[in-house]
Design a protein around this motif. Structure first.
Motif, PDB file in Angstrom:
ATOM      1  N   HIS A   1       0.629  -1.136  -0.033  1.00 27.29           N
ATOM      2  CA  HIS A   1      -0.035  -0.104   0.077  1.00 27.29           C
ATOM      3  C   HIS A   1       0.937   1.237   0.094  1.00 27.29           C
ATOM      4  CE1 HIS A   1      -3.117  -2.650   1.511  1.00 27.29           C
ATOM      5  NE2 HIS A   1      -3.905  -2.026   0.831  1.00 27.29           N
ATOM      6  N   GLN A   2       2.334   1.098   0.093  1.00 25.85           N
ATOM      7  CA  GLN A   2       3.181   2.078   0.201  1.00 25.85           C
ATOM      8  C   GLN A   2       3.751   2.652  -1.212  1.00 25.85           C
ATOM      9  OE1 GLN A   2       6.003   1.930   3.306  1.00 25.85           O
ATOM     10  NE2 GLN A   2       4.847   0.469   4.521  1.00 25.85           N
ATOM     11  N   MET A   3       3.076   3.625  -1.799  1.00 29.55           N
ATOM     12  CA  MET A   3       3.413   4.158  -3.226  1.00 29.55           C
ATOM     13  C   MET A   3       4.605   4.368  -3.270  1.00 29.55           C
ATOM     14  SD  MET A   3       0.687   3.181  -4.802  1.00 29.55           S
ATOM     15  CE  MET A   3       0.505   1.819  -3.821  1.00 29.55           C
ATOM     16  N   ASP A   4       5.236   4.948  -2.371  1.00 28.47           N
ATOM     17  CA  ASP A   4       6.774   5.384  -2.487  1.00 28.47           C
ATOM     18  C   ASP A   4       7.602   4.258  -2.642  1.00 28.47           C
ATOM     19  OD1 ASP A   4       6.710   8.597  -1.886  1.00 28.47           O
ATOM     20  OD2 ASP A   4       5.305   8.072  -0.499  1.00 28.47           O
ATOM     21  N   GLN A   5       7.171   3.221  -1.880  1.00 29.60           N
ATOM     22  CA  GLN A   5       7.800   1.909  -1.896  1.00 29.60           C
ATOM     23  C   GLN A   5       7.875   1.331  -3.415  1.00 29.60           C
ATOM     24  OE1 GLN A   5       6.475  -1.978  -0.232  1.00 29.60           O
ATOM     25  NE2 GLN A   5       7.900  -1.073   1.623  1.00 29.60           N
ATOM     26  N   VAL A   6       6.602   1.162  -3.825  1.00 32.16           N
ATOM     27  CA  VAL A   6       6.286   0.785  -5.036  1.00 32.16           C
ATOM     28  C   VAL A   6       7.267   1.599  -6.192  1.00 32.16           C
ATOM     29  CG1 VAL A   6       4.528   0.253  -6.873  1.00 32.16           C
ATOM     30  CG2 VAL A   6       3.909  -0.150  -4.563  1.00 32.16           C
TER      31      VAL A   6
ATOM     32  N   GLN B   1      -9.022   5.027  -8.762  1.00 25.96           N
ATOM     33  CA  GLN B   1      -8.698   3.642  -8.117  1.00 25.96           C
ATOM     34  C   GLN B   1      -8.574   3.676  -6.760  1.00 25.96           C
ATOM     35  OE1 GLN B   1      -8.476   1.278 -10.796  1.00 25.96           O
ATOM     36  NE2 GLN B   1      -8.955   3.135 -11.912  1.00 25.96           N
ATOM     37  N   HIS B   2      -8.919   4.736  -6.138  1.00 25.27           N
ATOM     38  CA  HIS B   2      -8.642   4.959  -4.632  1.00 25.27           C
ATOM     39  C   HIS B   2      -7.436   4.773  -4.242  1.00 25.27           C
ATOM     40  CE1 HIS B   2     -13.365   5.304  -4.524  1.00 25.27           C
ATOM     41  NE2 HIS B   2     -13.223   4.349  -5.188  1.00 25.27           N
ATOM     42  N   LEU B   3      -6.550   5.000  -5.021  1.00 25.87           N
ATOM     43  CA  LEU B   3      -4.977   5.046  -4.694  1.00 25.87           C
ATOM     44  C   LEU B   3      -4.317   6.519  -4.684  1.00 25.87           C
ATOM     45  CD1 LEU B   3      -4.061   2.243  -7.298  1.00 25.87           C
ATOM     46  CD2 LEU B   3      -4.222   1.859  -4.798  1.00 25.87           C
ATOM     47  N   ASP B   4      -3.322   6.295  -3.723  1.00 26.03           N
ATOM     48  CA  ASP B   4      -2.740   7.747  -3.511  1.00 26.03           C
ATOM     49  C   ASP B   4      -1.243   7.647  -4.512  1.00 26.03           C
ATOM     50  OD1 ASP B   4      -4.105   8.658  -1.338  1.00 26.03           O
ATOM     51  OD2 ASP B   4      -2.853   7.432   0.161  1.00 26.03           O
ATOM     52  N   LEU B   5      -0.974   8.805  -4.763  1.00 25.67           N
ATOM     53  CA  LEU B   5       0.490   8.772  -5.621  1.00 25.67           C
ATOM     54  C   LEU B   5       1.566   8.725  -4.545  1.00 25.67           C
ATOM     55  CD1 LEU B   5      -0.640  11.440  -8.339  1.00 25.67           C
ATOM     56  CD2 LEU B   5       0.278   9.293  -9.015  1.00 25.67           C
ATOM     57  N   PRO B   6       2.712   8.540  -4.986  1.00 32.07           N
ATOM     58  CA  PRO B   6       3.954   8.770  -4.331  1.00 32.07           C
ATOM     59  C   PRO B   6       4.146  10.286  -4.005  1.00 32.07           C
ATOM     60  CG  PRO B   6       4.335   7.332  -6.135  1.00 32.07           C
ATOM     61  CD  PRO B   6       2.820   7.941  -6.382  1.00 32.07           C
ATOM     62  N   GLU B   7       4.624  10.588  -2.809  1.00 28.45           N
ATOM     63  CA  GLU B   7       4.674  12.056  -2.402  1.00 28.45           C
ATOM     64  C   GLU B   7       5.424  12.901  -3.687  1.00 28.45           C
ATOM     65  OE1 GLU B   7       6.235  12.545   1.305  1.00 28.45           O
ATOM     66  OE2 GLU B   7       4.582  11.647   2.424  1.00 28.45           O
ATOM     67  N   THR B   8       6.537  12.527  -4.042  1.00 26.05           N
ATOM     68  CA  THR B   8       7.225  13.007  -4.923  1.00 26.05           C
ATOM     69  C   THR B   8       6.413  13.272  -6.532  1.00 26.05           C
ATOM     70  OG1 THR B   8       8.473  11.028  -5.966  1.00 26.05           O
ATOM     71  CG2 THR B   8       9.748  12.581  -4.262  1.00 26.05           C
ATOM     72  N   ILE B   9       5.828  12.158  -6.810  1.00 22.85           N
ATOM     73  CA  ILE B   9       5.133  12.343  -8.053  1.00 22.85           C
ATOM     74  C   ILE B   9       3.776  13.416  -7.825  1.00 22.85           C
ATOM     75  CG2 ILE B   9       3.567  11.001  -9.937  1.00 22.85           C
ATOM     76  CD1 ILE B   9       6.815  10.482  -9.609  1.00 22.85           C
ATOM     77  N   ALA B  10       3.234  13.460  -6.753  1.00 27.22           N
ATOM     78  CA  ALA B  10       2.108  14.004  -6.431  1.00 27.22           C
ATOM     79  C   ALA B  10       2.578  15.833  -6.586  1.00 27.22           C
ATOM     80  CB  ALA B  10       1.429  13.857  -5.113  1.00 27.22           C
ATOM     81  N   PHE B  11       3.829  16.236  -5.961  1.00 22.07           N
ATOM     82  CA  PHE B  11       4.064  17.124  -5.889  1.00 22.07           C
ATOM     83  C   PHE B  11       4.741  17.682  -7.542  1.00 22.07           C
ATOM     84  CE2 PHE B  11       7.537  20.485  -4.289  1.00 22.07           C
ATOM     85  CZ  PHE B  11       6.499  21.461  -4.210  1.00 22.07           C
TER      86      PHE B  11
END
Length: 302
Positions: A202-207, A242-252
């Motif tokens: 569930h950790q998008m930054d990890q993915v 999809q009810h998914l968050d983006l990794p923080e760097t990608i969102a920014f």
């Protein structure tokens, strides 16, 4: 080892009591890559990975694991070779620990597949060292350990069998930040050795940091199956659907693009993002960045 899934349906129960979970799954998991499986809770992720070592068999369709083909008619006695080639670390490590001591627990897998006591002990000690487990605790009961220590023992138990494919369900659960970083490095090293790695996270930054390819599940179906850069290049609206968050760097990065910034590709790390921003800064954009950061509560703009 390539894993190929074709026309897979899976349901718990039968007849009127049947509960469909997976529908028409067609996926190829390539050898020597890290494949991440993501999706909201209840999308079928854990059920899908349990097909990879035949803990569950398809209701319909096939799962080809190397030279082995699994269908709903495959006999239990035919599954042992598959489980020697595909190791799984569950989300809750205490569910796969059972022996009186840590060392005996990690030795169990190799012994179960034909290793001598000496061979199994050597494999277990090597695996425990690789996951950074304290040697003074080898004779401790695994049930007296912390959650993070249990996860290391469970991981070592799979490593000791030396499977060609390793499956991880939320691998960073129970680990502190240092433990998480060590785990990420271990997964990368397994890929570099030619192993096939599959992980649920569930950790998008990890993915973003780990995966070569990503499968997205939604309501038991494949919503996306593509390289990690291609996936995270999708618009934010798609991830919201999809009810998914983006990794923080990608969102920014995407917020900056809305304000006129242009990037050559995805910035996977904070240093990469900072470097890309620096190349195109002007006073107007500096103020724009400051406003964006302030709005997101990440820093105060002065």
């Amino acid at each position: 080892m390539v894993i190929k899934i074709e026309g897979l349906d899976f349901a718990y129960g039968a007849g009127k009591q049947s509960v469909p979970v997976l529908k028409n799954i067609n996926v190829t998991i390539q050898k020597g890559m890290i494949t991440a499986i993501i999706g909201q809770t209840g999308s079928g992720k854990s059920t899908l990975v349990q097909q990879l070592n035949a803990l569950l068999k398809p209701t319909k369709g096939t799962v080809q694991i190397g030279d082995h083909v699994v269908t709903n008619k495959t006999k239990e006695k035919e599954l042992a070779p598959i489980r020697a080639e595909v190791g799984m670390v569950f989300q809750f490590p205490e569910s796969q620990l059972f022996a009186p001591t840590v060392l005996e627990d990690v030795m169990y897998g190799p012994k179960n597949f034909g290793a001598t006591d000496e061979e199994a002990k050597k494999a277990a000690e090597t695996a425990l060292q690789r996951v950074g487990f304290d040697a003074t605790l080898y004779e401790q009961s695994p049930f007296n350990l912390s959650g993070g220590q249990m996860r290391r023992v469970a991981l070592a138990g799979v490593l000791a069998m030396n499977p060609q494919t390793m499956v991880f369900d939320e691998p960073a659960a129970g680990l502190d930040p240092q433990g998480q970083e060590e785990l990420l490095n271990l997964l990368k090293s397994l890929r570099d050795e030619g192993k096939t790695v599959v992980l649920i996270s569930h950790q998008m930054d990890q993915v973003l940091a780990l995966a070569d390819r990503v499968l997205v599940l939604k309501d038991g179906e494949i919503a996306a199956d593509e390289p990690v850069d291609q996936l995270f290049s999708r618009p934010q609206s798609w991830f919201a659907e999809q009810h998914l968050d983006l990794p923080e760097t990608i969102a920014f990065q995407k917020q900056l693009e809305e304000k006129g910034f242009v990037f050559d590709g995805l910035c996977k790390t904070v240093p990469d993002l900072a470097k890309a921003i620096k190349k195109q800064l002007d006073p107007t954009k500096i103020r724009s960045i400051g406003s964006t950061i302030s709005e997101n509560g990440e820093a105060n703009h002065e």
